[in-house]
Design a protein around this motif. Structure first.
Motif, short mmCIF file in Angstrom:
data_model
loop_
_atom_site.label_atom_id
_atom_site.label_comp_id
_atom_site.label_asym_id
_atom_site.label_seq_id
_atom_site.Cartn_x
_atom_site.Cartn_y
_atom_site.Cartn_z
N ALA A 128 45.07 44.23 61.24
CA ALA A 128 44.24 43.05 61.52
C ALA A 128 44.83 41.78 60.96
O ALA A 128 44.23 40.71 61.09
N VAL A 129 46.00 41.86 60.34
CA VAL A 129 46.52 40.73 59.56
C VAL A 129 47.01 39.58 60.43
O VAL A 129 46.95 38.42 60.01
N LEU A 130 47.46 39.85 61.65
CA LEU A 130 47.93 38.75 62.49
C LEU A 130 46.78 37.76 62.73
O LEU A 130 46.94 36.54 62.56
N GLY A 131 45.61 38.27 63.12
CA GLY A 131 44.45 37.40 63.33
C GLY A 131 43.96 36.77 62.04
O GLY A 131 43.53 35.61 62.03
N MET A 132 44.03 37.51 60.94
CA MET A 132 43.63 36.96 59.63
C MET A 132 44.54 35.80 59.24
O MET A 132 44.09 34.75 58.76
N ALA A 133 45.85 35.98 59.45
CA ALA A 133 46.81 34.93 59.09
C ALA A 133 46.62 33.70 59.96
O ALA A 133 46.73 32.56 59.48
N ALA A 134 46.34 33.90 61.26
CA ALA A 134 46.11 32.76 62.15
C ALA A 134 44.90 31.96 61.68
O ALA A 134 44.93 30.71 61.66
N ALA A 135 43.84 32.65 61.28
CA ALA A 135 42.65 31.97 60.80
C ALA A 135 42.91 31.25 59.47
O ALA A 135 42.44 30.13 59.25
N ALA A 136 43.68 31.90 58.59
CA ALA A 136 43.98 31.30 57.29
C ALA A 136 44.81 30.04 57.46
O ALA A 136 44.57 29.02 56.79
N GLU A 137 45.81 30.09 58.34
CA GLU A 137 46.65 28.91 58.53
C GLU A 137 45.87 27.78 59.18
O GLU A 137 46.09 26.60 58.86
N GLU A 138 44.95 28.11 60.08
CA GLU A 138 44.13 27.08 60.70
C GLU A 138 43.28 26.36 59.64
O GLU A 138 43.11 25.14 59.69
N LEU A 139 42.79 27.10 58.67
CA LEU A 139 41.93 26.53 57.64
C LEU A 139 42.72 25.85 56.52
O LEU A 139 42.32 24.79 56.03
N LEU A 140 43.85 26.43 56.16
CA LEU A 140 44.55 26.02 54.94
C LEU A 140 45.96 25.51 55.20
O LEU A 140 46.73 25.31 54.24
N GLY A 141 46.32 25.30 56.46
CA GLY A 141 47.70 25.00 56.82
C GLY A 141 48.32 23.85 56.07
O GLY A 141 49.52 23.87 55.74
N GLN A 142 47.56 22.80 55.75
CA GLN A 142 48.13 21.64 55.08
C GLN A 142 48.62 21.97 53.68
O GLN A 142 49.45 21.25 53.12
N HIS A 143 48.11 23.04 53.10
CA HIS A 143 48.51 23.42 51.75
C HIS A 143 49.50 24.58 51.73
O HIS A 143 50.05 24.91 50.68
N LEU A 144 49.73 25.20 52.89
CA LEU A 144 50.54 26.41 52.93
C LEU A 144 52.03 26.07 52.90
O LEU A 144 52.54 25.37 53.77
N VAL A 145 52.71 26.59 51.91
CA VAL A 145 54.15 26.35 51.76
C VAL A 145 54.96 27.36 52.56
O VAL A 145 55.88 27.01 53.29
N GLN A 146 54.59 28.63 52.44
CA GLN A 146 55.38 29.69 53.06
C GLN A 146 54.53 30.95 53.17
O GLN A 146 53.64 31.19 52.35
N GLY A 147 54.81 31.76 54.18
CA GLY A 147 54.10 33.03 54.33
C GLY A 147 54.97 34.08 54.98
O GLY A 147 55.90 33.77 55.73
N VAL A 148 54.66 35.34 54.69
CA VAL A 148 55.34 36.48 55.31
C VAL A 148 54.29 37.54 55.60
O VAL A 148 53.52 37.91 54.70
N ILE A 149 54.23 38.02 56.83
CA ILE A 149 53.30 39.09 57.15
C ILE A 149 54.01 40.22 57.89
O ILE A 149 54.98 40.01 58.60
N SER A 150 53.48 41.44 57.69
CA SER A 150 54.00 42.64 58.32
C SER A 150 52.90 43.23 59.20
O SER A 150 51.84 43.61 58.70
N VAL A 151 53.13 43.27 60.51
CA VAL A 151 52.10 43.69 61.47
C VAL A 151 52.67 44.74 62.42
O VAL A 151 53.88 44.91 62.52
N PRO A 152 51.80 45.45 63.14
CA PRO A 152 52.28 46.54 64.02
C PRO A 152 53.20 46.04 65.13
O PRO A 152 53.01 44.96 65.68
N LYS A 153 54.15 46.87 65.46
CA LYS A 153 55.09 46.55 66.53
C LYS A 153 54.35 46.35 67.84
O LYS A 153 53.51 47.16 68.23
N GLY A 154 54.63 45.24 68.51
CA GLY A 154 54.06 44.96 69.81
C GLY A 154 52.73 44.25 69.79
O GLY A 154 52.18 43.93 70.86
N ILE A 155 52.20 43.94 68.60
CA ILE A 155 50.84 43.38 68.56
C ILE A 155 50.79 41.96 69.10
O ILE A 155 49.82 41.56 69.75
#
Length: 529
Positions: free
Chosen positions: A89-116
């Motif tokens: 579920a992390v791809l959608g979680m990360a999209a929501a987090a960046e939408e809310l906090l993007g101005q403060h986000l320096v860098q991120g790395v996520i690992s999600v299922p192949k093909g998602i």
């Protein structure tokens, strides 16, 4: 957000067309209604645990946008926010987090299922996708939910980011089901292949997820608090979508931000239980011996805030509301189903019998009928005790059935296990559905129509593209009519092949990747005729 579900003949494709079940022409109208209602209730369960809305409920920015509020804690934001994540579920979680906090986000790395990403794009779920020029790097891996080299590269990138943080930084960790396979980082000299082989052997012999995770943590650089240790002295906030019975944060994704409470002796006890200690590779023995003599002890995680933002409980609560809106008396039996699917199938079969007897006025005269009912109820309680269902609401559910004398939906959730004895293709939901269908056919239910559905909320049941399957008590006769020997398919753990051949695959449940994961949902519908 609702998830559109389709039951198609062994083909997965996204569609906006109205849903239809491809039931056989001879199916009674009541059966068709049960099947459609089962789809709607399962749909609502999955829709209740979509990652974006849950993350937005968990996080809040102060009006000035300089403080992040999580529960009763506040964290200062000064271009010091980093993000890592792993899970289905992390791809959608990360999209929501960046939408809310993007101005403060320096860098991120996520690992999600192949093909998602391709699956979300094809399904038109833009809210699940990162925007162009995102600060978050995405790795796809763990095909068929198994650790692989792509997931290992992601894990090492996550470790590198965490190790570079300072006391002024804040690390937001997004965790969901499937996170363990997407964060493989074995402690040298253990190789990924050796760790994977050991995990497969344990799973094939019926080890629980808790036992699997105890072994994984002992052999991992990042699990069992390893990620939190790598990020120290930065503050760490973990937002967790639970896929484990009881929501224990130390078990979900093998607890990368929670200090492990287990030691080497616990690992050896598990390995002895399943007869694997003597066959351990030398590298595994080396790592376990090294850990046993480590004077530093377990990792400390005092700089971490762990927050559960969604679980099977939430999914079932919404499913219960949907069932009630459709006119059923609905009751949640348990959110902690575990144990072997064969034992669980016997429980569901007998539950259907006991509940059906309460839906229809008894025609058995005198005390003998009462004695028989009490005996069946006693057997049901015995099965429940064997399954160790600590939160089982059996009496409440049966009381509700007795009161209504009308259509009933009994709901449950959890993650049972399958003991592998063959090389077929299937998953625990499809195998459970087969077994329950057989049990329903054996039970004298009287003039009561019964339907059972078992589906994984992530949309993937084992190494198949189906989320699960649904059955009615005519399953055995339907299989026999097509020359399908259910016992043979079950002996080979080949439930997916069975359902693909049964009536053109019409009993399979396809959702595509849902972008979430809170274990499985089981639905038992009973409809007096």
């Amino acid at each position: 957000m609702a998830v559109a579900l389709q039951v198609l003949p062994c083909v997965v494709r996204a569609s906006s067309r109205p849903f239809s079940w491809r039931a056989p022409a001879a199916r009674l109208a009541s059966g068709m209604a049960l099947a459609e209602h089962a789809r709607q209730v399962f749909d609502s369960a999955v829709g209740a645990v979509q990652p974006g809305p849950m993350l937005h409920r968990a996080l809040a920015l102060d009006p000035g946008g300089q403080q992040l509020k999580v529960r009763d804690r506040s964290f200062q934001l000064k271009q010091n926010l980093y993000l890592v994540g792993f899970g289905k579920a992390v791809l959608g979680m990360a999209a929501a987090a960046e939408e809310l906090l993007g101005q403060h986000l320096v860098q991120g790395v996520i690992s999600v299922p192949k093909g998602i990403r391709a699956a979300m794009e094809q399904a038109g779920k833009q809210e699940m996708l990162l925007k162009p020029h995102s600060h978050i790097q995405v790795f796809e891996g763990a095909e068929d939910n198994l650790p692989d080299r792509d997931a290992l590269r992601a894990a090492l990138a996550i470790r590198q980011l965490a190790e570079g943080l300072t006391a002024h930084d804040l690390l937001l960790v997004l965790i969901s089901g499937g996170g363990s396979a997407l964060l493989p980082a074995p402690i040298p000299p253990v190789t990924l292949e050796e760790k994977q082989t050991l995990t497969k052997l344990l799973a094939a012999r019926g080890a629980t997820i808790q036992e699997l995770n105890t072994i994984r943590k002992a052999l991992s650089q990042l699990k069992g608090g390893g990620l939190a240790q790598a990020a120290y002295p930065a503050q760490v906030v973990s937002l967790i979508l639970s896929d484990v019975v009881g929501d224990p944060v130390e078990v979900i994704a093998s607890g990368p931000t929670v200090a492990s409470a287990h030691n080497v002796q616990d690992c050896l006890h598990i390995l002895n239980r399943y007869g694997l200690r003597a066959a351990l590779p030398r590298s595994v023995k080396t790592v376990l011996a090294r850990a046993d003599s480590d004077p530093r002890g377990p990792h400390a995680c005092g700089h971490v805030l762990n927050v559960i933002i969604g679980s099977n409980v939430l999914a079932l609560a919404e499913a219960q509301k949907q069932a009630e809106a459709l006119g059923y008396r609905a009751a949640v039996l348990s959110t902690s189903l575990q144990g072997d699917v064969r034992l669980l199938a016997r429980f569901y079969g007998l539950l259907a019998r006991v509940a059906a007897a309460r839906l229809i006025p008894s025609t058995t005269a005198g005390a003998s009928g009462d004695d028989e009912a009490e005996e069946e109820k006693g057997r049901l309680h015995k099965l429940a005790a064997e399954l160790q269902l600590s939160d089982l609401q059996l009496e409440e559910a049966l009381g509700a059935v007795m009161e209504t004398r009308g259509p009933v939906c009994l709901l449950a959730g959890g993650e049972p296990t399958v003991q592998l004895q063959g090389s077929g293709r299937g998953g625990r939901n499809q195998e459970l559905a087969m077994l329950v269908g057989a049990e329903l056919g054996r039970q004298p239910l009287g003039p009561v129509e019964a339907l059972f559905l078992s589906g994984g909320t992530d949309g993937r049941d084992g190494p198949t593209e189906a989320a699960g399957a649904w059955v009615m008590r005519e399953l055995c006769s339907q299989a026999t009519a097509q020359g399908l020997d259910m016992a043979t398919f079950l002996a080979h753990n080949d439930s997916h092949t069975f359902f693909c051949r049964l009536q053109g695959g019409s009993h399979l449940l396809y959702t595509g990747m849902t972008g979430t994961n809170v274990m499985d949902v089981h639905l038992l519908f009973l409809q007096p005729q």
